[in-house]
Motif scaffolding. Structure first.
Motif, PDB file in Angstrom:
ATOM      1  N   LEU A 171       0.828  -1.213   0.000  1.00 48.51           N
ATOM      2  CA  LEU A 171       0.000   0.000   0.000  1.00 48.51           C
ATOM      3  C   LEU A 171       0.856   1.253   0.000  1.00 48.51           C
ATOM      4  O   LEU A 171       0.597   2.208  -0.739  1.00 48.51           O
ATOM      5  CB  LEU A 171      -0.941  -0.012   1.206  1.00 48.51           C
ATOM      6  CG  LEU A 171      -1.844   1.216   1.373  1.00 48.51           C
ATOM      7  CD1 LEU A 171      -2.727   1.406   0.146  1.00 48.51           C
ATOM      8  CD2 LEU A 171      -2.684   1.087   2.631  1.00 48.51           C
ATOM      9  N   VAL A 172       1.903   1.272   0.824  1.00 45.95           N
ATOM     10  CA  VAL A 172       2.799   2.438   0.871  1.00 45.95           C
ATOM     11  C   VAL A 172       3.484   2.634  -0.479  1.00 45.95           C
ATOM     12  O   VAL A 172       3.608   3.769  -0.969  1.00 45.95           O
ATOM     13  CB  VAL A 172       3.840   2.283   1.994  1.00 45.95           C
ATOM     14  CG1 VAL A 172       4.929   3.350   1.871  1.00 45.95           C
ATOM     15  CG2 VAL A 172       3.171   2.388   3.353  1.00 45.95           C
ATOM     16  N   THR A 173       3.934   1.536  -1.087  1.00 48.77           N
ATOM     17  CA  THR A 173       4.581   1.622  -2.397  1.00 48.77           C
ATOM     18  C   THR A 173       3.667   2.289  -3.412  1.00 48.77           C
ATOM     19  O   THR A 173       4.087   3.148  -4.193  1.00 48.77           O
ATOM     20  CB  THR A 173       4.983   0.217  -2.886  1.00 48.77           C
ATOM     21  OG1 THR A 173       5.953  -0.327  -1.997  1.00 48.77           O
ATOM     22  CG2 THR A 173       5.575   0.275  -4.292  1.00 48.77           C
ATOM     23  N   LEU A 174       2.397   1.917  -3.406  1.00 44.29           N
ATOM     24  CA  LEU A 174       1.434   2.507  -4.332  1.00 44.29           C
ATOM     25  C   LEU A 174       1.119   3.952  -3.962  1.00 44.29           C
ATOM     26  O   LEU A 174       1.091   4.837  -4.822  1.00 44.29           O
ATOM     27  CB  LEU A 174       0.146   1.685  -4.333  1.00 44.29           C
ATOM     28  CG  LEU A 174       0.206   0.317  -5.030  1.00 44.29           C
ATOM     29  CD1 LEU A 174      -0.980  -0.534  -4.612  1.00 44.29           C
ATOM     30  CD2 LEU A 174       0.233   0.486  -6.538  1.00 44.29           C
ATOM     31  N   GLU A 176       2.814   6.172  -2.251  1.00 44.98           N
ATOM     32  CA  GLU A 176       3.925   7.098  -2.462  1.00 44.98           C
ATOM     33  C   GLU A 176       4.067   7.489  -3.934  1.00 44.98           C
ATOM     34  O   GLU A 176       4.680   8.505  -4.248  1.00 44.98           O
ATOM     35  CB  GLU A 176       5.234   6.472  -1.973  1.00 44.98           C
ATOM     36  CG  GLU A 176       5.348   6.390  -0.467  1.00 44.98           C
ATOM     37  CD  GLU A 176       6.628   5.715  -0.025  1.00 44.98           C
ATOM     38  OE1 GLU A 176       7.063   5.965   1.106  1.00 44.98           O
ATOM     39  OE2 GLU A 176       7.189   4.916  -0.806  1.00 44.98           O
ATOM     40  N   ARG A 177       3.496   6.674  -4.794  1.00 44.20           N
ATOM     41  CA  ARG A 177       3.582   6.931  -6.242  1.00 44.20           C
ATOM     42  C   ARG A 177       2.185   7.145  -6.821  1.00 44.20           C
ATOM     43  O   ARG A 177       1.886   6.725  -7.932  1.00 44.20           O
ATOM     44  CB  ARG A 177       4.275   5.753  -6.931  1.00 44.20           C
ATOM     45  CG  ARG A 177       5.705   5.511  -6.427  1.00 44.20           C
ATOM     46  CD  ARG A 177       6.167   4.100  -6.762  1.00 44.20           C
ATOM     47  NE  ARG A 177       7.533   3.830  -6.359  1.00 44.20           N
ATOM     48  CZ  ARG A 177       7.891   3.512  -5.115  1.00 44.20           C
ATOM     49  NH1 ARG A 177       6.970   3.420  -4.149  1.00 44.20           N
ATOM     50  NH2 ARG A 177       9.166   3.281  -4.828  1.00 44.20           N
ATOM     51  N   ALA A 178       1.326   7.799  -6.049  1.00 48.65           N
ATOM     52  CA  ALA A 178      -0.061   8.029  -6.459  1.00 48.65           C
ATOM     53  C   ALA A 178      -0.122   8.660  -7.844  1.00 48.65           C
ATOM     54  O   ALA A 178       0.609   9.597  -8.151  1.00 48.65           O
ATOM     55  CB  ALA A 178      -0.766   8.933  -5.453  1.00 48.65           C
ATOM     56  N   GLY A 179      -0.986   8.103  -8.671  1.00 52.06           N
ATOM     57  CA  GLY A 179      -1.144   8.606 -10.028  1.00 52.06           C
ATOM     58  C   GLY A 179      -0.264   7.916 -11.041  1.00 52.06           C
ATOM     59  O   GLY A 179      -0.459   8.078 -12.250  1.00 52.06           O
ATOM     60  N   ARG A 180       0.709   7.129 -10.576  1.00 51.76           N
ATOM     61  CA  ARG A 180       1.602   6.404 -11.481  1.00 51.76           C
ATOM     62  C   ARG A 180       1.166   4.947 -11.589  1.00 51.76           C
ATOM     63  O   ARG A 180       0.874   4.299 -10.580  1.00 51.76           O
ATOM     64  CB  ARG A 180       3.053   6.442 -10.979  1.00 51.76           C
ATOM     65  CG  ARG A 180       3.733   7.779 -11.102  1.00 51.76           C
ATOM     66  CD  ARG A 180       5.124   7.731 -10.490  1.00 51.76           C
ATOM     67  NE  ARG A 180       5.908   6.617 -11.005  1.00 51.76           N
ATOM     68  CZ  ARG A 180       7.077   6.244 -10.485  1.00 51.76           C
ATOM     69  NH1 ARG A 180       7.570   6.868  -9.430  1.00 51.76           N
ATOM     70  NH2 ARG A 180       7.739   5.236 -11.019  1.00 51.76           N
ATOM     71  N   VAL A 181       1.128   4.438 -12.797  1.00 52.70           N
ATOM     72  CA  VAL A 181       0.792   3.032 -13.003  1.00 52.70           C
ATOM     73  C   VAL A 181       2.030   2.190 -12.716  1.00 52.70           C
ATOM     74  O   VAL A 181       3.098   2.427 -13.289  1.00 52.70           O
ATOM     75  CB  VAL A 181       0.299   2.788 -14.444  1.00 52.70           C
ATOM     76  CG1 VAL A 181       0.002   1.303 -14.641  1.00 52.70           C
ATOM     77  CG2 VAL A 181      -0.939   3.632 -14.739  1.00 52.70           C
ATOM     78  N   LEU A 182       1.881   1.207 -11.827  1.00 50.47           N
ATOM     79  CA  LEU A 182       2.986   0.323 -11.467  1.00 50.47           C
ATOM     80  C   LEU A 182       2.672  -1.096 -11.925  1.00 50.47           C
ATOM     81  O   LEU A 182       1.565  -1.592 -11.698  1.00 50.47           O
ATOM     82  CB  LEU A 182       3.215   0.328  -9.954  1.00 50.47           C
ATOM     83  CG  LEU A 182       3.521   1.673  -9.291  1.00 50.47           C
ATOM     84  CD1 LEU A 182       3.740   1.473  -7.795  1.00 50.47           C
ATOM     85  CD2 LEU A 182       4.734   2.331  -9.916  1.00 50.47           C
ATOM     86  N   THR A 183       3.625  -1.725 -12.562  1.00 50.67           N
ATOM     87  CA  THR A 183       3.440  -3.123 -12.945  1.00 50.67           C
ATOM     88  C   THR A 183       3.529  -4.008 -11.714  1.00 50.67           C
ATOM     89  O   THR A 183       4.059  -3.608 -10.666  1.00 50.67           O
ATOM     90  CB  THR A 183       4.511  -3.564 -13.953  1.00 50.67           C
ATOM     91  OG1 THR A 183       5.792  -3.538 -13.303  1.00 50.67           O
ATOM     92  CG2 THR A 183       4.535  -2.646 -15.168  1.00 50.67           C
ATOM     93  N   ARG A 184       3.013  -5.226 -11.821  1.00 46.01           N
ATOM     94  CA  ARG A 184       3.134  -6.177 -10.718  1.00 46.01           C
ATOM     95  C   ARG A 184       4.603  -6.424 -10.395  1.00 46.01           C
ATOM     96  O   ARG A 184       4.986  -6.557  -9.228  1.00 46.01           O
ATOM     97  CB  ARG A 184       2.454  -7.504 -11.088  1.00 46.01           C
ATOM     98  CG  ARG A 184       0.940  -7.409 -11.213  1.00 46.01           C
ATOM     99  CD  ARG A 184       0.348  -8.714 -11.716  1.00 46.01           C
ATOM    100  NE  ARG A 184      -1.105  -8.691 -11.748  1.00 46.01           N
ATOM    101  CZ  ARG A 184      -1.825  -8.165 -12.725  1.00 46.01           C
ATOM    102  NH1 ARG A 184      -1.209  -7.610 -13.760  1.00 46.01           N
ATOM    103  NH2 ARG A 184      -3.139  -8.187 -12.672  1.00 46.01           N
ATOM    104  N   GLU A 185       5.423  -6.509 -11.417  1.00 50.21           N
ATOM    105  CA  GLU A 185       6.844  -6.752 -11.224  1.00 50.21           C
ATOM    106  C   GLU A 185       7.492  -5.616 -10.440  1.00 50.21           C
ATOM    107  O   GLU A 185       8.313  -5.842  -9.543  1.00 50.21           O
ATOM    108  CB  GLU A 185       7.540  -6.926 -12.581  1.00 50.21           C
ATOM    109  CG  GLU A 185       7.183  -8.197 -13.331  1.00 50.21           C
ATOM    110  CD  GLU A 185       5.820  -8.126 -14.020  1.00 50.21           C
ATOM    111  OE1 GLU A 185       5.215  -7.023 -14.045  1.00 50.21           O
ATOM    112  OE2 GLU A 185       5.363  -9.164 -14.550  1.00 50.21           O
ATOM    113  N   HIS A 186       7.124  -4.373 -10.772  1.00 47.98           N
ATOM    114  CA  HIS A 186       7.675  -3.209 -10.085  1.00 47.98           C
ATOM    115  C   HIS A 186       7.292  -3.233  -8.610  1.00 47.98           C
ATOM    116  O   HIS A 186       8.136  -2.982  -7.731  1.00 47.98           O
ATOM    117  CB  HIS A 186       7.154  -1.925 -10.739  1.00 47.98           C
ATOM    118  CG  HIS A 186       7.755  -0.671 -10.192  1.00 47.98           C
ATOM    119  ND1 HIS A 186       8.041   0.426 -10.954  1.00 47.98           N
ATOM    120  CD2 HIS A 186       8.129  -0.330  -8.934  1.00 47.98           C
ATOM    121  CE1 HIS A 186       8.564   1.373 -10.204  1.00 47.98           C
ATOM    122  NE2 HIS A 186       8.612   0.932  -8.961  1.00 47.98           N
TER     123      HIS A 186
END
Length: 239
Positions: A171-174, A176-186
């Motif tokens: 949750l923190v990883t997501l 902290e990067r609000a608005g950015r699409v993150l891959t599962r791998e990332h």
């Protein structure tokens, strides 16, 4: 101060080997040969010397590891939030998925190298935030959602949300990067420190648990959105 570990494993030879190896690496280890004994030890542990992490075998002679995991997560806090690494049968992804759904922080297929188990344990404890000075004190706020990275507490409308340490870090990883699409791998690499295996979808299991904790309607999420074919994005909008 050394970390206190509880190994719930019916293979006495394996448990002794693991306990000896972890002891040599600075851990204090207790062993339970079955699930009910493990639950009793966990429940009777004094508050001033809590169990920091549980190593739990899936196959036990009385009740299986999945049931043990489920019962642990229903115990009173803070015992219910104890970090947990599950030992699973090699090549059985369904057991791993169910274990993660029940609240396991990580898993390790048998047979395994003690050195890898040690690395997994250290990674889980590191994510748990045993050294607060290493973490920023900033509180992330998104409308009624609050994420306190120092205290490792997530709340919605002032009510705490139940998340494992691994789910908290996702949750923190997501956030902290609000608005950015993150891959599962990332996401997996950022949280666990390694890339996602090609057929490993455990991140989706965790995401479902996080949504169930923070979303008003997990089936129609507003905070964590799926980007089909890519990954996930934490929405910027307020409540």
């Amino acid at each position: 101060m050394p970390h206190n570990l509880l190994i719930i494993e019916d293979d006495a030879r394996l448990a002794h080997m693991v306990a000896e190896y972890l002891g040599q690496n600075g851990f204090t280890v207790r062993h339970a040969p079955d699930g009910l004994t493990g639950l009793a030890l966990l429940s009777s542990t004094p508050a001033d010397a809590p169990v920091d992490l549980i190593v739990l075998d899936l196959m036990l002679p009385d009740i299986d590891g999945l049931e043990v995991c489920r019962r642990i997560r229903t115990l009173p806090s803070p015992v219910a939030q104890t970090s947990l690494v599950m030992l699973t049968a090699k090549g059985d992804p369904m057991d791993r998925i169910i274990g993660l759904e029940l609240g396991a922080d990580d898993y390790l297929p048998k047979p395994f190298e003690p050195r890898e188990l040690l690395a997994r344990i250290r990674a889980v404890l590191r994510r748990k935030g045993d050294t607060p000075a290493e973490r920023e004190s900033q509180i992330l706020s998104f409308g009624t959602l609050s994420i306190d990275r120092d205290a490792r507490i997530v709340s919605v409308g002032g009510k705490p949300c139940e998340l494992t340490s691994y789910q908290f870090d996702i949750l923190v990883t997501l956030a902290e990067r609000a608005g950015r699409v993150l891959t599962r791998e990332h996401i997996m690499e950022a949280v666990r420190g390694r890339e996602l295996d090609a057929f490993d979808r455990s991140i989706d299991v965790h995401m479902g648990r996080i949504r169930a904790a923070i979303e008003a309607d997990p089936k129609d999420p507003r905070r964590i959105l799926t980007v089909r074919g890519v990954g996930y994005v934490f929405a910027r909008q307020q409540d």
